[in-house]
Write a protein that holds these residues in place. Sequence first.
Motif, PDB file in Angstrom:
ATOM      1  N   ILE A 183       0.834  -1.207   0.000  1.00 40.18           N
ATOM      2  CA  ILE A 183       0.000   0.000   0.000  1.00 40.18           C
ATOM      3  C   ILE A 183       0.873   1.264   0.000  1.00 40.18           C
ATOM      4  CG2 ILE A 183      -1.660   1.325   1.387  1.00 40.18           C
ATOM      5  CD1 ILE A 183      -2.969  -1.432   2.044  1.00 40.18           C
ATOM      6  N   SER A 184       1.966   1.232   0.782  1.00 44.03           N
ATOM      7  CA  SER A 184       2.889   2.375   0.776  1.00 44.03           C
ATOM      8  C   SER A 184       3.451   2.602  -0.623  1.00 44.03           C
ATOM      9  CB  SER A 184       4.073   2.138   1.714  1.00 44.03           C
ATOM     10  OG  SER A 184       3.622   2.047   3.019  1.00 44.03           O
ATOM     11  N   LEU A 185       3.821   1.495  -1.284  1.00 47.10           N
ATOM     12  CA  LEU A 185       4.363   1.588  -2.645  1.00 47.10           C
ATOM     13  C   LEU A 185       3.331   2.226  -3.586  1.00 47.10           C
ATOM     14  CD1 LEU A 185       6.533   0.616  -4.833  1.00 47.10           C
ATOM     15  CD2 LEU A 185       5.106  -1.414  -5.062  1.00 47.10           C
ATOM     16  N   LEU A 186       2.082   1.757  -3.520  1.00 50.04           N
ATOM     17  CA  LEU A 186       1.045   2.274  -4.416  1.00 50.04           C
ATOM     18  C   LEU A 186       0.777   3.762  -4.148  1.00 50.04           C
ATOM     19  CD1 LEU A 186      -1.410  -0.776  -4.372  1.00 50.04           C
ATOM     20  CD2 LEU A 186       0.120  -0.116  -6.232  1.00 50.04           C
ATOM     21  N   CYS A 187       0.808   4.141  -2.864  1.00 50.16           N
ATOM     22  CA  CYS A 187       0.587   5.553  -2.524  1.00 50.16           C
ATOM     23  C   CYS A 187       1.731   6.421  -3.056  1.00 50.16           C
ATOM     24  CB  CYS A 187       0.462   5.744  -1.006  1.00 50.16           C
ATOM     25  SG  CYS A 187      -1.068   5.056  -0.361  1.00 50.16           S
ATOM     26  N   LYS A 188       2.967   5.879  -3.005  1.00 55.15           N
ATOM     27  CA  LYS A 188       4.111   6.637  -3.521  1.00 55.15           C
ATOM     28  C   LYS A 188       3.995   6.794  -5.040  1.00 55.15           C
ATOM     29  CE  LYS A 188       9.097   7.005  -3.639  1.00 55.15           C
ATOM     30  NZ  LYS A 188      10.412   6.461  -3.271  1.00 55.15           N
ATOM     31  N   ILE A 189       3.608   5.707  -5.732  1.00 50.21           N
ATOM     32  CA  ILE A 189       3.437   5.790  -7.189  1.00 50.21           C
ATOM     33  C   ILE A 189       2.371   6.840  -7.521  1.00 50.21           C
ATOM     34  CG2 ILE A 189       2.670   4.533  -9.260  1.00 50.21           C
ATOM     35  CD1 ILE A 189       3.796   1.963  -7.872  1.00 50.21           C
ATOM     36  N   PHE A 190       1.269   6.797  -6.765  1.00 51.01           N
ATOM     37  CA  PHE A 190       0.182   7.761  -6.999  1.00 51.01           C
ATOM     38  C   PHE A 190       0.694   9.197  -6.833  1.00 51.01           C
ATOM     39  CE2 PHE A 190      -3.463  10.319  -5.601  1.00 51.01           C
ATOM     40  CZ  PHE A 190      -4.373  10.049  -6.620  1.00 51.01           C
ATOM     41  N   ARG A 191       1.510   9.405  -5.789  1.00 48.38           N
ATOM     42  CA  ARG A 191       2.033  10.756  -5.530  1.00 48.38           C
ATOM     43  C   ARG A 191       2.948  11.214  -6.659  1.00 48.38           C
ATOM     44  NH1 ARG A 191       5.229  10.216  -0.854  1.00 48.38           N
ATOM     45  NH2 ARG A 191       7.088  10.437  -2.100  1.00 48.38           N
ATOM     46  N   LEU A 192       3.813  10.305  -7.117  1.00 49.43           N
ATOM     47  CA  LEU A 192       4.746  10.674  -8.186  1.00 49.43           C
ATOM     48  C   LEU A 192       4.019  10.946  -9.500  1.00 49.43           C
ATOM     49  CD1 LEU A 192       7.595   8.109  -7.412  1.00 49.43           C
ATOM     50  CD2 LEU A 192       7.670  10.593  -7.090  1.00 49.43           C
ATOM     51  N   GLN A 193       2.924  10.209  -9.749  1.00 49.59           N
ATOM     52  CA  GLN A 193       2.223  10.356 -11.022  1.00 49.59           C
ATOM     53  C   GLN A 193       1.252  11.535 -11.029  1.00 49.59           C
ATOM     54  OE1 GLN A 193       2.661   8.570 -13.848  1.00 49.59           O
ATOM     55  NE2 GLN A 193       4.170   7.155 -13.014  1.00 49.59           N
ATOM     56  N   THR A 194       0.717  11.888  -9.869  1.00 51.27           N
ATOM     57  CA  THR A 194      -0.347  12.906  -9.854  1.00 51.27           C
ATOM     58  C   THR A 194       0.029  14.165  -9.061  1.00 51.27           C
ATOM     59  OG1 THR A 194      -1.349  12.050  -7.825  1.00 51.27           O
ATOM     60  CG2 THR A 194      -2.132  11.093  -9.899  1.00 51.27           C
ATOM     61  N   ASP A 195       1.156  14.108  -8.314  1.00 48.45           N
ATOM     62  CA  ASP A 195       1.514  15.207  -7.412  1.00 48.45           C
ATOM     63  C   ASP A 195       0.512  15.377  -6.281  1.00 48.45           C
ATOM     64  OD1 ASP A 195       3.960  16.188  -8.044  1.00 48.45           O
ATOM     65  OD2 ASP A 195       3.210  17.505  -9.647  1.00 48.45           O
ATOM     66  N   GLU A 196      -0.263  14.338  -6.016  1.00 46.50           N
ATOM     67  CA  GLU A 196      -1.261  14.410  -4.941  1.00 46.50           C
ATOM     68  C   GLU A 196      -0.939  13.335  -3.904  1.00 46.50           C
ATOM     69  OE1 GLU A 196      -3.706  16.481  -4.575  1.00 46.50           O
ATOM     70  OE2 GLU A 196      -4.293  17.218  -6.551  1.00 46.50           O
ATOM     71  N   GLU A 197      -1.091  13.699  -2.640  1.00 44.32           N
ATOM     72  CA  GLU A 197      -0.824  12.774  -1.549  1.00 44.32           C
ATOM     73  C   GLU A 197      -2.144  12.163  -1.066  1.00 44.32           C
ATOM     74  OE1 GLU A 197       2.428  11.629   1.002  1.00 44.32           O
ATOM     75  OE2 GLU A 197       2.457  13.760   0.535  1.00 44.32           O
ATOM     76  N   ILE A 198      -2.127  10.869  -0.743  1.00 44.02           N
ATOM     77  CA  ILE A 198      -3.317  10.261  -0.114  1.00 44.02           C
ATOM     78  C   ILE A 198      -3.118  10.384   1.396  1.00 44.02           C
ATOM     79  CG2 ILE A 198      -4.748   8.187   0.073  1.00 44.02           C
ATOM     80  CD1 ILE A 198      -3.510   7.246  -2.577  1.00 44.02           C
ATOM     81  N   VAL A 199      -3.766  11.364   2.002  1.00 44.55           N
ATOM     82  CA  VAL A 199      -3.458  11.669   3.396  1.00 44.55           C
ATOM     83  C   VAL A 199      -4.229  10.795   4.393  1.00 44.55           C
ATOM     84  CG1 VAL A 199      -2.663  14.036   3.051  1.00 44.55           C
ATOM     85  CG2 VAL A 199      -5.083  13.614   3.374  1.00 44.55           C
ATOM     86  N   SER A 200      -5.384  10.272   4.005  1.00 47.24           N
ATOM     87  CA  SER A 200      -6.218   9.580   4.995  1.00 47.24           C
ATOM     88  C   SER A 200      -5.598   8.311   5.559  1.00 47.24           C
ATOM     89  CB  SER A 200      -7.602   9.280   4.407  1.00 47.24           C
ATOM     90  OG  SER A 200      -7.497   8.738   3.125  1.00 47.24           O
ATOM     91  N   ILE A 201      -4.678   7.669   4.825  1.00 47.34           N
ATOM     92  CA  ILE A 201      -4.077   6.441   5.382  1.00 47.34           C
ATOM     93  C   ILE A 201      -2.610   6.638   5.763  1.00 47.34           C
ATOM     94  CG2 ILE A 201      -5.579   4.650   4.426  1.00 47.34           C
ATOM     95  CD1 ILE A 201      -3.689   4.420   2.069  1.00 47.34           C
ATOM     96  N   LYS A 202      -2.148   7.878   5.722  1.00 47.12           N
ATOM     97  CA  LYS A 202      -0.732   8.142   5.999  1.00 47.12           C
ATOM     98  C   LYS A 202      -0.310   7.663   7.382  1.00 47.12           C
ATOM     99  CE  LYS A 202       2.285  11.729   4.647  1.00 47.12           C
ATOM    100  NZ  LYS A 202       2.559  13.169   4.670  1.00 47.12           N
ATOM    101  N   LYS A 203      -1.147   7.952   8.369  1.00 49.59           N
ATOM    102  CA  LYS A 203      -0.805   7.577   9.744  1.00 49.59           C
ATOM    103  C   LYS A 203      -0.823   6.064   9.935  1.00 49.59           C
ATOM    104  CE  LYS A 203      -2.386  11.603  12.210  1.00 49.59           C
ATOM    105  NZ  LYS A 203      -3.629  12.150  12.736  1.00 49.59           N
ATOM    106  N   PHE A 204      -1.632   5.428   9.123  1.00 51.75           N
ATOM    107  CA  PHE A 204      -1.852   3.990   9.238  1.00 51.75           C
ATOM    108  C   PHE A 204      -0.650   3.216   8.710  1.00 51.75           C
ATOM    109  CE2 PHE A 204      -4.083   0.043   8.526  1.00 51.75           C
ATOM    110  CZ  PHE A 204      -5.057   0.062   9.509  1.00 51.75           C
ATOM    111  N   LEU A 205       0.114   3.813   7.811  1.00 48.93           N
ATOM    112  CA  LEU A 205       1.190   3.085   7.118  1.00 48.93           C
ATOM    113  C   LEU A 205       2.519   3.169   7.879  1.00 48.93           C
ATOM    114  CD1 LEU A 205       0.357   4.208   3.489  1.00 48.93           C
ATOM    115  CD2 LEU A 205      -0.249   2.060   4.551  1.00 48.93           C
TER     116      LEU A 205
END
Length: 244
Positions: A222-244
């Motif tokens: 999940i951390s990997l997928l969130c990082k890919i999402f951030r690199l591709q869109t410049d957007e952070e998924i913040v709701s699960i950040k604390k969980f990871l």
Amino acid sequence: MEEIKTKGIIISAKDYLDSDKIVTIFSLEFGLIHARLRGVKKSGAKLAFACQPFALIEFIVIKKNNFYTIINATSIDQFFDITADFDNYIFMLACLEVIQKTIKENDPDEDMFVLLLKTFKLVCYEHILPMIAFIKFMLEAMNLLGFKIELERCAICDKEVKNDFRFSFDYNGLICENCSNKLDYLELSKGEVAILTKINYATFDNLKNLKFLSRNDLVSVISLLCKIFRLQTDEEIVSIKKFL
Ligand SMILES: [Zn+2]
């Protein structure tokens, strides 16, 4: 003013003036819209259900310029099991965040709409682990959004990748030993690659048959997928950040 009927999934709702809310809706027909729901903060408001995140609602709206006002609503599915469980809630909230950050106003995306509903149903009716449902959602969403990750063959030379799993963020996929010279990459474990490939190739119906023992591997995927999402869109998924 024209009355328009639309189906939508509630993303979020914000207070507006004394008794109203502005509801952000992923609408099947119009993409992301913001609509005013009048008087909904008053006690006993009859459309209170229409501002609950995750709910699938059929709306009647009127549109004036670019402003929508909800004049009636019918609940199709409230997906109560999402809010009844903390893990369900956090990971499905992350799905809403992905939608909010990628879907545009007046730009409908039926494939993403169907994907989001199928993901909610996995969690509520198939009782799939929400982390697995989220990984499936992300893999499918990345595909639809145009940044599918390469998991089988080297993303540079197309050679089959079998043993050493090196993930290149620059090439958005695994790369082979030859191609990885002088490149930065992240070494993935066998367990992580197994999770990614099994979930990627499983149909939604087959996900319930997958068994994963390692919660740590799920979390790192999940951390990997969130990082890919951030690199591709410049957007952070913040709701699960604390969980990871
Ligand atoms: Zn290669």
